[in-house]
Design a protein around this motif. Structure first.
Motif, PDB file in Angstrom:
ATOM      1  N   GLN A 130       1.307 -37.437   2.747  1.00  0.00           N
ATOM      2  CA  GLN A 130       0.880 -36.263   2.006  1.00  0.00           C
ATOM      3  C   GLN A 130      -0.633 -36.301   1.764  1.00  0.00           C
ATOM      4  O   GLN A 130      -1.267 -37.359   1.789  1.00  0.00           O
ATOM      5  CB  GLN A 130       1.623 -36.195   0.669  1.00  0.00           C
ATOM      6  N   ASP A 131      -1.197 -35.139   1.513  1.00  0.00           N
ATOM      7  CA  ASP A 131      -2.626 -35.048   1.260  1.00  0.00           C
ATOM      8  C   ASP A 131      -3.000 -35.626  -0.100  1.00  0.00           C
ATOM      9  O   ASP A 131      -2.203 -35.606  -1.045  1.00  0.00           O
ATOM     10  CB  ASP A 131      -3.086 -33.589   1.302  1.00  0.00           C
ATOM     11  N   ASP A 132      -4.211 -36.138  -0.186  1.00  0.00           N
ATOM     12  CA  ASP A 132      -4.864 -36.424  -1.457  1.00  0.00           C
ATOM     13  C   ASP A 132      -5.830 -35.288  -1.760  1.00  0.00           C
ATOM     14  O   ASP A 132      -6.374 -34.650  -0.843  1.00  0.00           O
ATOM     15  CB  ASP A 132      -5.673 -37.731  -1.375  1.00  0.00           C
ATOM     16  N   ALA A 133      -6.070 -35.038  -3.040  1.00  0.00           N
ATOM     17  CA  ALA A 133      -7.094 -34.075  -3.413  1.00  0.00           C
ATOM     18  C   ALA A 133      -8.467 -34.581  -2.963  1.00  0.00           C
ATOM     19  O   ALA A 133      -8.703 -35.790  -2.887  1.00  0.00           O
ATOM     20  CB  ALA A 133      -7.089 -33.856  -4.920  1.00  0.00           C
ATOM     21  N   VAL A 134      -9.368 -33.669  -2.647  1.00  0.00           N
ATOM     22  CA  VAL A 134     -10.732 -34.034  -2.272  1.00  0.00           C
ATOM     23  C   VAL A 134     -11.548 -34.155  -3.553  1.00  0.00           C
ATOM     24  O   VAL A 134     -11.832 -33.152  -4.218  1.00  0.00           O
ATOM     25  CB  VAL A 134     -11.356 -32.989  -1.327  1.00  0.00           C
ATOM     26  N   VAL A 135     -11.905 -35.389  -3.904  1.00  0.00           N
ATOM     27  CA  VAL A 135     -12.628 -35.615  -5.155  1.00  0.00           C
ATOM     28  C   VAL A 135     -14.042 -36.140  -4.923  1.00  0.00           C
ATOM     29  O   VAL A 135     -14.817 -36.264  -5.867  1.00  0.00           O
ATOM     30  CB  VAL A 135     -11.863 -36.589  -6.083  1.00  0.00           C
ATOM     31  N   THR A 136     -14.375 -36.446  -3.663  1.00  0.00           N
ATOM     32  CA  THR A 136     -15.741 -36.858  -3.334  1.00  0.00           C
ATOM     33  C   THR A 136     -16.100 -36.290  -1.971  1.00  0.00           C
ATOM     34  O   THR A 136     -15.212 -35.985  -1.165  1.00  0.00           O
ATOM     35  CB  THR A 136     -15.880 -38.397  -3.345  1.00  0.00           C
ATOM     36  N   SER A 137     -17.362 -36.136  -1.708  1.00  0.00           N
ATOM     37  CA  SER A 137     -17.804 -35.451  -0.502  1.00  0.00           C
ATOM     38  C   SER A 137     -17.798 -36.366   0.720  1.00  0.00           C
ATOM     39  O   SER A 137     -17.894 -37.590   0.621  1.00  0.00           O
ATOM     40  CB  SER A 137     -19.218 -34.903  -0.718  1.00  0.00           C
ATOM     41  N   ASN A 138     -17.712 -35.730   1.890  1.00  0.00           N
ATOM     42  CA  ASN A 138     -17.797 -36.444   3.170  1.00  0.00           C
ATOM     43  C   ASN A 138     -19.263 -36.711   3.513  1.00  0.00           C
ATOM     44  O   ASN A 138     -19.825 -36.184   4.478  1.00  0.00           O
ATOM     45  CB  ASN A 138     -17.127 -35.629   4.276  1.00  0.00           C
ATOM     46  N   SER A 139     -19.882 -37.559   2.720  1.00  0.00           N
ATOM     47  CA  SER A 139     -21.270 -37.935   2.941  1.00  0.00           C
ATOM     48  C   SER A 139     -21.339 -39.037   3.997  1.00  0.00           C
ATOM     49  O   SER A 139     -20.322 -39.644   4.371  1.00  0.00           O
ATOM     50  CB  SER A 139     -21.915 -38.405   1.640  1.00  0.00           C
ATOM     51  N   ARG A 140     -22.533 -39.295   4.482  1.00  0.00           N
ATOM     52  CA  ARG A 140     -22.707 -40.345   5.486  1.00  0.00           C
ATOM     53  C   ARG A 140     -22.157 -41.671   4.965  1.00  0.00           C
ATOM     54  O   ARG A 140     -22.442 -42.083   3.834  1.00  0.00           O
ATOM     55  CB  ARG A 140     -24.183 -40.503   5.827  1.00  0.00           C
ATOM     56  N   GLY A 141     -21.357 -42.333   5.799  1.00  0.00           N
ATOM     57  CA  GLY A 141     -20.788 -43.622   5.444  1.00  0.00           C
ATOM     58  C   GLY A 141     -19.406 -43.557   4.849  1.00  0.00           C
ATOM     59  O   GLY A 141     -18.755 -44.596   4.726  1.00  0.00           O
ATOM     60  N   THR A 142     -18.936 -42.373   4.476  1.00  0.00           N
ATOM     61  CA  THR A 142     -17.571 -42.282   3.942  1.00  0.00           C
ATOM     62  C   THR A 142     -16.560 -42.356   5.077  1.00  0.00           C
ATOM     63  O   THR A 142     -16.827 -41.993   6.217  1.00  0.00           O
ATOM     64  CB  THR A 142     -17.358 -40.998   3.128  1.00  0.00           C
ATOM     65  N   VAL A 143     -15.378 -42.848   4.738  1.00  0.00           N
ATOM     66  CA  VAL A 143     -14.294 -43.095   5.692  1.00  0.00           C
ATOM     67  C   VAL A 143     -13.146 -42.163   5.325  1.00  0.00           C
ATOM     68  O   VAL A 143     -12.702 -42.139   4.169  1.00  0.00           O
ATOM     69  CB  VAL A 143     -13.845 -44.565   5.629  1.00  0.00           C
ATOM     70  N   THR A 144     -12.641 -41.412   6.300  1.00  0.00           N
ATOM     71  CA  THR A 144     -11.724 -40.310   6.026  1.00  0.00           C
ATOM     72  C   THR A 144     -10.631 -40.253   7.082  1.00  0.00           C
ATOM     73  O   THR A 144     -10.883 -40.531   8.261  1.00  0.00           O
ATOM     74  CB  THR A 144     -12.511 -38.980   6.029  1.00  0.00           C
ATOM     75  N   PHE A 166     -19.323 -29.849   4.649  1.00  0.00           N
ATOM     76  CA  PHE A 166     -18.508 -28.699   5.045  1.00  0.00           C
ATOM     77  C   PHE A 166     -17.051 -29.090   5.267  1.00  0.00           C
ATOM     78  O   PHE A 166     -16.150 -28.238   5.218  1.00  0.00           O
ATOM     79  CB  PHE A 166     -19.086 -28.043   6.307  1.00  0.00           C
ATOM     80  N   LEU A 167     -16.799 -30.404   5.506  1.00  0.00           N
ATOM     81  CA  LEU A 167     -15.419 -30.861   5.689  1.00  0.00           C
ATOM     82  C   LEU A 167     -14.647 -30.911   4.373  1.00  0.00           C
ATOM     83  O   LEU A 167     -13.417 -30.906   4.382  1.00  0.00           O
ATOM     84  CB  LEU A 167     -15.408 -32.246   6.339  1.00  0.00           C
ATOM     85  N   ASP A 168     -15.368 -30.949   3.255  1.00  0.00           N
ATOM     86  CA  ASP A 168     -14.700 -31.065   1.957  1.00  0.00           C
ATOM     87  C   ASP A 168     -13.749 -29.895   1.725  1.00  0.00           C
ATOM     88  O   ASP A 168     -12.597 -30.075   1.327  1.00  0.00           O
ATOM     89  CB  ASP A 168     -15.724 -31.117   0.820  1.00  0.00           C
ATOM     90  N   ARG A 169     -14.219 -28.696   1.967  1.00  0.00           N
ATOM     91  CA  ARG A 169     -13.396 -27.501   1.702  1.00  0.00           C
ATOM     92  C   ARG A 169     -12.294 -27.310   2.736  1.00  0.00           C
ATOM     93  O   ARG A 169     -11.442 -26.433   2.565  1.00  0.00           O
ATOM     94  CB  ARG A 169     -14.287 -26.262   1.606  1.00  0.00           C
ATOM     95  N   GLN A 170     -12.317 -28.122   3.800  1.00  0.00           N
ATOM     96  CA  GLN A 170     -11.240 -28.084   4.786  1.00  0.00           C
ATOM     97  C   GLN A 170     -10.130 -29.085   4.461  1.00  0.00           C
ATOM     98  O   GLN A 170      -9.164 -29.208   5.207  1.00  0.00           O
ATOM     99  CB  GLN A 170     -11.797 -28.350   6.183  1.00  0.00           C
TER     100      GLN A 170
END
Length: 241
Positions: A130-144, A166-170
């Motif tokens: 299941q999805d997790d809520a997006v609580v932090t941005s997809n900044s450089r170095g984040t793992v997703t 821009f990936l956050d809202r997706q």
């Protein structure tokens, strides 16, 4: 598009139940690790943690003396369900010999299809998480986790090599971040050296079905993980500050 991917299905209990379950079994699991270490004579148990160190082969360029290791700090407070799946994959040695098959400089590097079709098929049988809520941005170095839509995360991961808000809202929810370089390991400079000349050419369906024979024949220079292991410093049963 980052969304045309291959995925699996896997159910996990709601996080509210997971927290209670974890607190009840923590001592039991850790006692097993300790008992195992005493039995084989080792001084420390190999416990699950929120820090994972990756050792990479076929870096580009392969500078003499440069580190081929980097560490990921998992963040349960960001994405508890995603972190749980990542730890399961690490515990099962899933990452070993996995190719970083999709590299787009100044965007992201993607991996997470086993080089062994039987292993990938086994994870396919488990299903999506299941999805997790997006609580932090997809900044450089984040793992997703990669995803093709709602509740479709499986085994595929990408590391943001640029700020990709821009990936956050997706709905792409980061589960952790690459740590800065430390004693004996590098940081994002290691990720930036993943071999990228193949771009998006490797076919995900053929990797899934043919595995290492397809990869070695068609894309021999891809960077891949020799090893991924938990590093002491972040308990599986505690939230990171």
């Amino acid at each position: 598009s980052i969304q045309h991917l291959w995925y699996l299905k896997f159910r996990v209990p709601p996080y509210s139940n997971m927290k209670l379950f974890k607190s009840n079994v923590a001592a039991f699991v850790l006692s097993i690790f300790i008992a195992g270490s005493e039995a084989d004579g080792s001084s420390e148990p190999s416990a699950i943690s929120n820090i994972v160190e990756f050792t990479v082969a076929n870096l580009d360029p392969n500078d003499d003396g440069a580190s081929n290791k980097f560490r990921v700090q998992l963040r349960p407070s960001w994405a508890p369900i995603g972190v749980e799946r990542f730890q399961e994959l690490t515990s099962s040695n899933f990452w070993e010999d996995v190719r970083i098959f999709r590299n787009m400089p100044n965007f992201m590097s993607q991996f997470g299809i086993s080089s062994d079709p039987a292993v990938q098929a086994s994870w396919s049988s488990r299903g999506n998480i299941q999805d997790d809520a997006v609580v932090t941005s997809n900044s450089r170095g984040t793992v997703t986790f990669a995803t093709s839509g709602a509740n479709s995360r499986t085994t595929q991961i990408f590391i943001n090599t640029a700020d990709n808000s821009f990936l956050d809202r997706q709905g792409f929810s980061p589960i952790g971040e690459v740590l800065p370089a430390g004693d004996g390991y590098g940081g994002m400079e290691v990720v930036d050296k993943f071999y990228s000349e193949y771009g998006e050419s490797p076919d995900q369906g053929k990797i899934t079905n043919e595995g290492v024979s397809y990869l070695n024949a068609q894309f021999p220079d891809l960077s891949y993980f020799e090893k991924a292991e938990f590093i002491a410093g972040g308990s599986h049963f505690q939230e990171e500050a």
